[in-house]
Design an enzyme around this catalytic site. Structure first.
Site, PDB file in Angstrom:
ATOM      1  CG  ASP A  67      20.912  69.805 -43.752  1.00 56.88           C
ATOM      2  OD1 ASP A  67      21.461  68.576 -43.251  1.00 56.88           O
ATOM      3  OD2 ASP A  67      21.529  70.850 -43.399  1.00 56.88           O
ATOM      4  CG  ASN A 134      27.067  81.248 -43.328  1.00 59.36           C
ATOM      5  OD1 ASN A 134      26.582  80.314 -42.535  1.00 59.36           O
ATOM      6  ND2 ASN A 134      26.878  81.040 -44.561  1.00 59.36           N
ATOM      7  CG  HIS A 136      24.534  77.611 -42.495  1.00 58.41           C
ATOM      8  ND1 HIS A 136      25.541  77.316 -43.612  1.00 58.41           N
ATOM      9  CD2 HIS A 136      24.838  76.518 -41.595  1.00 58.41           C
ATOM     10  CE1 HIS A 136      26.240  76.027 -43.386  1.00 58.41           C
ATOM     11  NE2 HIS A 136      25.843  75.731 -42.285  1.00 58.41           N
ATOM     12  CD  GLU A 141      24.260  78.709 -46.796  1.00 55.93           C
ATOM     13  OE1 GLU A 141      24.721  79.480 -45.635  1.00 55.93           O
ATOM     14  OE2 GLU A 141      25.016  77.881 -47.454  1.00 55.93           O
TER      15      GLU A 141
HETATM   16  C1  F6R Z   1      24.209  69.848 -41.031  1.00 53.35           C
HETATM   17  C2  F6R Z   1      23.780  71.175 -40.857  1.00 53.35           C
HETATM   18  C3  F6R Z   1      24.816  72.315 -40.940  1.00 53.35           C
HETATM   19  C4  F6R Z   1      25.937  72.310 -40.065  1.00 53.35           C
HETATM   20  C5  F6R Z   1      26.776  73.488 -40.104  1.00 53.35           C
HETATM   21  C6  F6R Z   1      27.693  73.153 -39.183  1.00 53.35           C
HETATM   22  O1  F6R Z   1      23.133  68.837 -41.280  1.00 53.35           O
HETATM   23  O2  F6R Z   1      22.375  71.239 -41.080  1.00 53.35           O
HETATM   24  O3  F6R Z   1      23.960  73.579 -40.591  1.00 53.35           O
HETATM   25  O4  F6R Z   1      25.254  71.792 -38.783  1.00 53.35           O
HETATM   26  O5  F6R Z   1      27.116  73.677 -41.532  1.00 53.35           O
HETATM   27  O6  F6R Z   1      28.529  72.096 -39.161  1.00 53.35           O
HETATM   28  P1  F6R Z   1      29.741  71.743 -38.403  1.00 53.35           P
HETATM   29  O7  F6R Z   1      29.405  70.975 -37.238  1.00 53.35           O
HETATM   30  O8  F6R Z   1      30.651  70.514 -39.404  1.00 53.35           O
HETATM   31  O9  F6R Z   1      30.803  72.928 -38.108  1.00 53.35           O
END
Ligand code: F6R
Length: 241
Positions: A67, A134, A136, A141
């Site tokens: 992403d 959440n 995701h 989302e």
């Molecule tokens: C990032 C991504 C997101 C993160 C998620 C957790 O490329 O795809 O889904 O993996 O937001 O982020 P952290 O590890 O910073 O808590």
């Protein structure tokens, strides 16, 4: 879907790096699916250290990222392209032409099309996922339905708040992102979701609580994967029970 509970985040990172290295050693031209954020940093550190010790080689490796924020160029310190350059690409012998990333300032529809065409030809051999507070995965989302293909998404308020820690002001967090959809994610031959920290306990607890697949808990789609592993440390596991 199987769950591994490790002794610590460091151990989870080591196990995850070993899973990636196993694919890199056994697949002729492996395609690695990569994510960003705080959680995979330990894995990238293990991989770059093993590379500097001469234990692994990236010259035959291909990568694709999950992403990117809409509106951030690769030169922006919070873009996922910048993160990849900083934590992996600049430290190993990956060929730049073998790394596929979304261009945050490219035309969104063209970016999505390029990703979908690529993924329809080349499923990932292994994919690392973090998880949002959440639930995701990527930037898929919670919603009424899953999206199959790569798409533009409006980030949830939870995600904007959680990611504000990386920006000077919450207003600077982009409101939109482009993310690989659930078809690309679930077609990966192996998917490993790594989670650490109490903020992830609610989502991981809900994921492990039952057999349901619910678009309001996007990570629950991993229950359809042939080979999915949830890697959590003891501190997080204790908090769930
Ligand atoms: C990032 C991504 C997101 C993160 C998620 C957790 O490329 O795809 O889904 O993996 O937001 O982020 P952290 O590890 O910073 O808590």
């Amino acid at each position: 879907m199987k769950t591994i509970v490790t002794g610590s985040y460091a151990e989870s990172s080591r196990i995850l790096a070993d899973m990636f290295e196993c694919v890199m050693r056994t697949v002729e031209e492996p395609l690695l699916g990569l994510s960003t954020g705080s959680t995979p940093l330990g894995m990238y550190q293990c991989l770059t250290e093993d590379y500097s010790r001469g234990l692994i080689d990236f010259s035959h490796v291909h990568t694709i990222n999950l992403d990117e924020y809409v509106g951030l160029p690769r030169s922006h310190s919070q873009s996922f392209g910048y993160y990849m350059d900083k934590h992996l690409f600049s430290k190993v012998n990956l060929l730049p032409e073998n790394t596929l990333l979304i261009d945050g300032v490219g035309e969104p529809e063209a970016q999505c099309r390029r990703y979908n065409e690529f993924l329809s030809q080349s499923p990932m051999d292994i994919l690392v996922l973090g998880i949002g507070n959440n639930g995701h995965i990527g930037f898929n989302e919670p919603d009424d339905a899953f999206c199959a293909s790569t798409h533009v998404v409006e980030l949830a308020d939870d995600t904007i708040c959680a990611n504000a820690r990386f920006f000077e002001r919450i207003e600077d967090v982009p409101r939109h992102a482009i993310t690989m959809g659930m078809a690309g994610i679930t077609q990966a031959r192996e998917v490993v979701l790594i989670a650490t920290g109490m903020a992830k306990a609610k989502a991981i607890g809900a994921l492990l609580a039952d057999d349901k697949i619910d678009p309001r808990l996007p990570c629950s789609i991993l229950k359809v994967c042939q080979n999915a592993t949830i890697l959590i440390d003891k501190d997080l596991a204790d908090y769930i029970q």
